[in-house]
Scaffold this motif. Sequence first.
Motif, PDB file in Angstrom:
ATOM      1  N   ARG A   1      -0.655 -20.699  39.948  1.00 27.84           N
ATOM      2  CA  ARG A   1      -1.475 -19.883  40.707  1.00 27.84           C
ATOM      3  C   ARG A   1      -1.193 -18.402  40.747  1.00 27.84           C
ATOM      4  O   ARG A   1      -2.097 -17.553  40.450  1.00 27.84           O
ATOM      5  N   ALA A   2       0.230 -18.071  40.522  1.00 25.54           N
ATOM      6  CA  ALA A   2       0.499 -16.747  40.383  1.00 25.54           C
ATOM      7  C   ALA A   2       0.167 -16.127  39.027  1.00 25.54           C
ATOM      8  O   ALA A   2      -0.445 -15.025  39.081  1.00 25.54           O
ATOM      9  N   THR A   3       0.432 -16.976  38.290  1.00 28.59           N
ATOM     10  CA  THR A   3       0.096 -16.623  36.571  1.00 28.59           C
ATOM     11  C   THR A   3      -1.581 -16.418  36.642  1.00 28.59           C
ATOM     12  O   THR A   3      -1.857 -15.301  36.298  1.00 28.59           O
ATOM     13  N   GLU A   4      -2.383 -17.230  37.218  1.00 30.84           N
ATOM     14  CA  GLU A   4      -3.698 -17.071  37.160  1.00 30.84           C
ATOM     15  C   GLU A   4      -4.079 -15.955  38.070  1.00 30.84           C
ATOM     16  O   GLU A   4      -4.881 -15.048  37.508  1.00 30.84           O
ATOM     17  N   GLU A   5      -3.703 -15.954  39.095  1.00 23.43           N
ATOM     18  CA  GLU A   5      -4.021 -14.476  40.023  1.00 23.43           C
ATOM     19  C   GLU A   5      -3.394 -13.135  39.408  1.00 23.43           C
ATOM     20  O   GLU A   5      -4.237 -12.029  39.546  1.00 23.43           O
ATOM     21  N   ALA A   6      -2.359 -13.322  38.700  1.00 24.04           N
ATOM     22  CA  ALA A   6      -1.759 -12.008  38.106  1.00 24.04           C
ATOM     23  C   ALA A   6      -2.968 -11.489  37.071  1.00 24.04           C
ATOM     24  O   ALA A   6      -3.046 -10.210  37.013  1.00 24.04           O
ATOM     25  N   PHE A   7      -3.200 -12.419  36.225  1.00 20.51           N
ATOM     26  CA  PHE A   7      -4.329 -12.043  35.238  1.00 20.51           C
ATOM     27  C   PHE A   7      -5.649 -11.520  35.983  1.00 20.51           C
ATOM     28  O   PHE A   7      -6.337 -10.335  35.319  1.00 20.51           O
ATOM     29  N   SER A   8      -6.112 -12.367  36.925  1.00 20.10           N
ATOM     30  CA  SER A   8      -7.150 -11.884  37.713  1.00 20.10           C
ATOM     31  C   SER A   8      -7.015 -10.259  38.165  1.00 20.10           C
ATOM     32  O   SER A   8      -7.949  -9.770  38.193  1.00 20.10           O
ATOM     33  N   PHE A   9      -6.046 -10.200  38.977  1.00 22.68           N
ATOM     34  CA  PHE A   9      -5.658  -9.046  39.608  1.00 22.68           C
ATOM     35  C   PHE A   9      -5.511  -7.884  38.555  1.00 22.68           C
ATOM     36  O   PHE A   9      -6.018  -6.685  38.628  1.00 22.68           O
ATOM     37  N   ALA A  10      -4.929  -8.129  37.459  1.00 23.11           N
ATOM     38  CA  ALA A  10      -4.968  -7.011  36.294  1.00 23.11           C
ATOM     39  C   ALA A  10      -6.475  -6.771  35.918  1.00 23.11           C
ATOM     40  O   ALA A  10      -6.649  -5.460  35.566  1.00 23.11           O
ATOM     41  N   LEU A  11      -7.002  -7.627  35.702  1.00 28.70           N
ATOM     42  CA  LEU A  11      -8.575  -7.199  35.230  1.00 28.70           C
ATOM     43  C   LEU A  11      -9.272  -6.657  36.347  1.00 28.70           C
ATOM     44  O   LEU A  11      -9.909  -5.423  35.932  1.00 28.70           O
ATOM     45  N   VAL A  12      -9.095  -6.681  37.405  1.00 30.98           N
ATOM     46  CA  VAL A  12      -9.750  -5.940  38.606  1.00 30.98           C
ATOM     47  C   VAL A  12      -9.020  -4.459  38.529  1.00 30.98           C
ATOM     48  O   VAL A  12     -10.035  -3.406  38.879  1.00 30.98           O
TER      49      VAL A  12
END
Length: 163
Positions: free
Chosen positions: A142-153
């Motif tokens: 989950r941390a991996t997924e959210e890290a990329f999502s947050f980076a895109l934001v």
Amino acid sequence: MISILQQIEQYLIRNNQALAVAESCTGGQLAVAVTSIAGSSKWFAGGVVAYTIPLKEKLLGVKAETINKYGVVSAEVATEMALGIKQKTNAGLAISTTGIAGPTGGDANNPIGTVWVGVAYGKHCWVHCFHFSGSRLAVQARATEEAFSFALVCVNKAVNLRG
């Protein structure tokens, strides 16, 4: 997750930039996700898994004073990790993770599942604290997924700030 990574990939290639990662609690999963995409060498500079405090200090430039004052699982350490890997690699975009994947190690301030993600892009650096539940592997995923999502934001925010 691939669609988010594809968006990051397209943006970085279009702007002749690269991504670098500084990981602790994700243990290299950010780098694995990126390098699973064919052609990622065009936009991925590389990464560091700095699991111990001495490596965070030596390889990423995290200050001992920062760790002593705020703790290794903190916004401040995530910030210094992201800025450190960005500076060392000359990447346009840097992502960092620091947290407690479990099943042990949590406390009242940072329970198991706490993950700070740092994103450095351009002149900006953002951090966000996530709280995940589940097994160690589930927290890391989950941390991996959210890290990329947050980076895109964050990249989108930076682009709009330039606007």
